[in-house]
Motif scaffolding. Structure first.
Motif, mmCIF file in Angstrom:
data_model
loop_
_atom_site.group_PDB
_atom_site.id
_atom_site.type_symbol
_atom_site.label_atom_id
_atom_site.label_comp_id
_atom_site.label_asym_id
_atom_site.label_seq_id
_atom_site.Cartn_x
_atom_site.Cartn_y
_atom_site.Cartn_z
ATOM 1 N N ALA A 106 1.033 -1.144 -0.320
ATOM 2 C CA ALA A 106 0.083 -0.438 -0.018
ATOM 3 C C ALA A 106 0.745 1.403 0.315
ATOM 4 N N LYS A 107 2.285 1.122 0.815
ATOM 5 C CA LYS A 107 2.629 2.043 0.580
ATOM 6 C C LYS A 107 3.312 3.319 -0.685
ATOM 7 N N SER A 108 3.734 2.193 -1.207
ATOM 8 C CA SER A 108 3.829 2.450 -2.815
ATOM 9 C C SER A 108 2.576 2.325 -3.467
ATOM 10 N N TYR A 109 1.665 1.489 -3.391
ATOM 11 C CA TYR A 109 0.219 2.129 -4.445
ATOM 12 C C TYR A 109 -0.647 3.179 -4.328
ATOM 13 N N ALA A 110 -0.123 3.852 -2.679
ATOM 14 C CA ALA A 110 -1.379 4.640 -2.010
ATOM 15 C C ALA A 110 -0.317 6.181 -3.382
ATOM 16 N N PRO A 353 0.341 -11.010 -9.178
ATOM 17 C CA PRO A 353 0.409 -11.426 -7.796
ATOM 18 C C PRO A 353 0.760 -10.790 -6.666
ATOM 19 N N ASP A 354 1.467 -9.219 -7.301
ATOM 20 C CA ASP A 354 1.664 -8.372 -5.471
ATOM 21 C C ASP A 354 0.448 -7.274 -5.928
ATOM 22 N N MET A 355 -0.548 -7.575 -6.854
ATOM 23 C CA MET A 355 -1.556 -6.791 -6.479
ATOM 24 C C MET A 355 -1.285 -5.311 -7.627
ATOM 25 N N MET A 356 -0.344 -4.804 -8.242
ATOM 26 C CA MET A 356 0.327 -3.662 -8.729
ATOM 27 C C MET A 356 0.646 -3.656 -9.775
ATOM 28 N N PRO A 357 0.314 -2.881 -10.445
ATOM 29 C CA PRO A 357 0.372 -2.624 -12.001
ATOM 30 C C PRO A 357 1.871 -3.063 -12.740
ATOM 31 N N MET A 358 2.258 -3.380 -13.536
ATOM 32 C CA MET A 358 3.401 -3.375 -14.010
ATOM 33 C C MET A 358 3.918 -1.979 -15.128
ATOM 34 N N ILE A 359 4.682 -1.047 -14.586
ATOM 35 C CA ILE A 359 4.563 -0.429 -15.320
ATOM 36 C C ILE A 359 6.204 0.550 -15.675
ATOM 37 N N LEU A 368 10.784 -1.157 -25.703
ATOM 38 C CA LEU A 368 9.765 -1.946 -25.674
ATOM 39 C C LEU A 368 9.366 -1.535 -24.369
ATOM 40 N N TRP A 369 7.772 -1.689 -23.921
ATOM 41 C CA TRP A 369 6.976 -0.395 -22.177
ATOM 42 C C TRP A 369 6.564 -0.784 -21.805
ATOM 43 N N PHE A 370 6.144 -1.322 -20.861
ATOM 44 C CA PHE A 370 4.765 -2.148 -20.204
ATOM 45 C C PHE A 370 4.080 -1.503 -19.705
ATOM 46 N N ALA A 371 2.553 -1.636 -19.720
ATOM 47 C CA ALA A 371 1.396 -0.744 -18.802
ATOM 48 C C ALA A 371 0.028 -1.335 -18.842
ATOM 49 N N PHE A 372 0.468 -2.435 -17.643
ATOM 50 C CA PHE A 372 -1.333 -3.503 -17.964
ATOM 51 C C PHE A 372 -0.721 -3.565 -16.351
ATOM 52 N N GLY A 373 -1.758 -4.780 -15.775
ATOM 53 C CA GLY A 373 -1.927 -5.017 -14.544
ATOM 54 C C GLY A 373 -2.825 -4.597 -13.454
ATOM 55 N N HIS A 374 -3.657 -3.820 -14.125
ATOM 56 C CA HIS A 374 -3.812 -3.170 -12.645
ATOM 57 C C HIS A 374 -5.360 -3.191 -11.944
ATOM 58 N N ALA A 375 -5.269 -4.882 -12.639
ATOM 59 C CA ALA A 375 -7.125 -5.369 -11.538
ATOM 60 C C ALA A 375 -7.935 -4.076 -11.644
ATOM 61 N N HIS A 376 -8.112 -4.080 -10.678
ATOM 62 C CA HIS A 376 -9.906 -3.519 -9.963
ATOM 63 C C HIS A 376 -9.477 -2.150 -10.557
ATOM 64 N N LEU A 403 9.921 2.982 -10.147
ATOM 65 C CA LEU A 403 10.755 2.005 -9.179
ATOM 66 C C LEU A 403 9.885 0.819 -8.838
ATOM 67 N N PRO A 404 8.764 1.300 -7.553
ATOM 68 C CA PRO A 404 8.347 -0.539 -6.698
ATOM 69 C C PRO A 404 7.073 -0.972 -8.398
ATOM 70 N N PHE A 405 7.100 -0.223 -9.708
ATOM 71 C CA PHE A 405 5.393 -0.627 -11.129
ATOM 72 C C PHE A 405 7.037 -1.691 -11.779
ATOM 73 N N ARG A 406 8.432 -2.136 -11.511
ATOM 74 C CA ARG A 406 8.851 -1.983 -12.696
ATOM 75 C C ARG A 406 9.084 -3.722 -12.336
ATOM 76 N N VAL A 407 8.814 -4.213 -13.876
ATOM 77 C CA VAL A 407 8.796 -5.838 -14.119
ATOM 78 C C VAL A 407 9.545 -5.978 -13.408
ATOM 79 N N GLU A 408 10.821 -5.888 -13.436
ATOM 80 C CA GLU A 408 12.296 -6.446 -12.582
ATOM 81 C C GLU A 408 11.544 -7.489 -11.855
#
Length: 410
Positions: A106-110, A353-359, A368-376, A403-408
């Motif tokens: 939540a600290k990152s997601y917020a 599985p960690d409820m955060m998107p890949m950005i 190549l860039w990613f922007a998906f996984g936003h769930a609800h 950084l928290p949303f990195r694909v790695e």
């Protein structure tokens, strides 16, 4: 047919990425097999959830898990033939939902949620679509005092940790705001900082028209044809660009796997149906029936009932048993009339599985860039994601730490 960037996927996230890149002087092609906003972005509850600082976790209580195991719960259903395939994802999701881990997430997601309303309002104003946003918040309602008290404790926690505003509604105050709801309700919680949308598809289309007004181009094309060089086939021919963004929601994993990425992306399916209100009944706010896990939301087409989650293979046939199960319950909450749609709509939420998107940037491919996984929270976070990724791609200072949303991390 040459562009700086091709954005694959014209849902809310892809459209917002395309807008923000085009604003920064990039020549962008937006590509989808359908017109903008006609897949996952079409069928949500229309909430821009400023209060959603904690992403939706996997339940950990034994009683709840046993109830879900019986596959009769109104808020979660599953296809038995999909469980083995999705079990590794669910295990990681369950582990990340431990309260301590969830709090760290939540600290990152917020940091994303903090900007969701302001970024939507700014983009809607630029797109001349502000009339589609309702700045009145939304309401959780309770059939029992126990549910009310538990949710109030959560709201108090979110307020302490992240400044989330809420209003406690006793029964008379709830009836004042929503006089046509069931008089037996034990009150509610209103989140006034949130906005809602009376037509999510119309909002995505307004953002797409703004993208084209900025000089961007939309093409009907097949994202599965993406290949290095960054080329993709459309009905008007092959496009090429120096960079590509995968923003395909639940179909992102398929394209990424062809390029050598095995990402833990799963799908929660959901359904909706529109209803006419009976006689003069009126619903003013989106309303979540907490004990039964569905939302009633006033929309341009009628009252939209959206279901919880269905765990199934993404392309499995529709099984709207959840909708059929909650419709009689919803009719006790609000006087719904006849169905307005010929058949239930079904959508797919792309989940990590960690409820955060890949950005961010793909680690194995330049450009190549990613922007998906936003769930609800795809609708909620579309403009924030669009701005953040565009800032990363153009080397600007970023609105939040990416950084928290990195694909790695996977």
């Amino acid at each position: 047919m040459k562009f700086d960037t091709v954005v694959l996927g014209a849902g809310i996230v892809g459209v917002c990425v395309a807008v923000h890149l085009q604003r920064r002087g990039r020549q962008v092609a937006l590509i989808d097999r359908k017109q903008p906003g006609n897949e996952t972005s079409f069928g949500n509850a229309g909430l821009i959830q400023r209060e959603g600082v904690y992403p939706y976790a996997f339940p950990r209580g034994l009683g709840t898990l046993l109830r879900y195991a019986r596959n009769q719960s109104p808020d979660v259903r599953y296809h038995a033939d999909a469980l083995l395939e999705v079990a590794p994802f669910l295990w990681r999701y369950w582990r990340n939902s431990h309260p301590a881990k969830h709090a760290e997430i939540a600290k990152s997601y917020a940091t994303l949620i903090e900007h969701c309303v302001s970024e939507h309002r700014a983009l809607a104003a630029a797109a001349h679509a502000s009339d589609l946003l309702r700045p009145i918040g939304w309401i959780k309602v309770f059939r029992s005092a126990a549910a009310r008290d538990a949710e109030t404790r959560l709201a108090e926690q979110w307020q302490r940790e992240y400044g989330v505003e809420f209003e406690t509604l006793d029964a008379p105050r709830l009836q004042q705001l929503e006089p046509d709801l069931d008089k037996r309700l034990q009150g509610g919680l209103r989140y006034p900082q949130a906005d809602s949308v009376n037509d999510p598809n119309a909002l995505v289309n307004a953002y797409a028209r703004y993208f084209e007004a900025l000089g961007g181009r939309f093409y009907n094309g097949d994202a599965d044809t993406l290949r290095e060089g960054w080329q993709v086939d459309t009905l008007e021919g092959t496009l090429s660009a120096s960079s590509a963004v995968v923003a395909l929601g639940p179909w992102s994993g398929r394209v990424c796997e062809r390029l050598g990425y095995r990402l833990p992306l799963a799908v929660k399916r959901g359904y909706h149906m529109h209803y006419a209100p009976r006689q003069t009944a009126q619903l003013n706010h989106p309303v979540l029936d907490v004990e039964h896990g569905y939302v009633l939301a006033p929309m341009a087409r009628g009252i939209r009932l959206t279901t919880g989650a269905e765990i199934a293979r993404a392309e499995a046939a529709k099984t709207p048993v959840q909708l059929d199960a909650v419709e009689p319950i919803a009719r006790t909450l609000f006087p719904l009339g006849e169905r307005l749609d010929a058949e239930p709509w079904m959508g797919r939420r792309p989940c990590t599985p960690d409820m955060m998107p890949m950005i961010g940037a793909a680690p194995k491919h330049r450009g190549l860039w990613f922007a998906f996984g936003h769930a609800h929270h795809g609708l909620t976070l579309g403009p924030v994601t669009g701005r953040l990724l565009a800032e990363m791609m153009t080397g600007e200072p970023t609105l939040v730490d990416p950084l928290p949303f990195r694909v790695e991390r996977f």
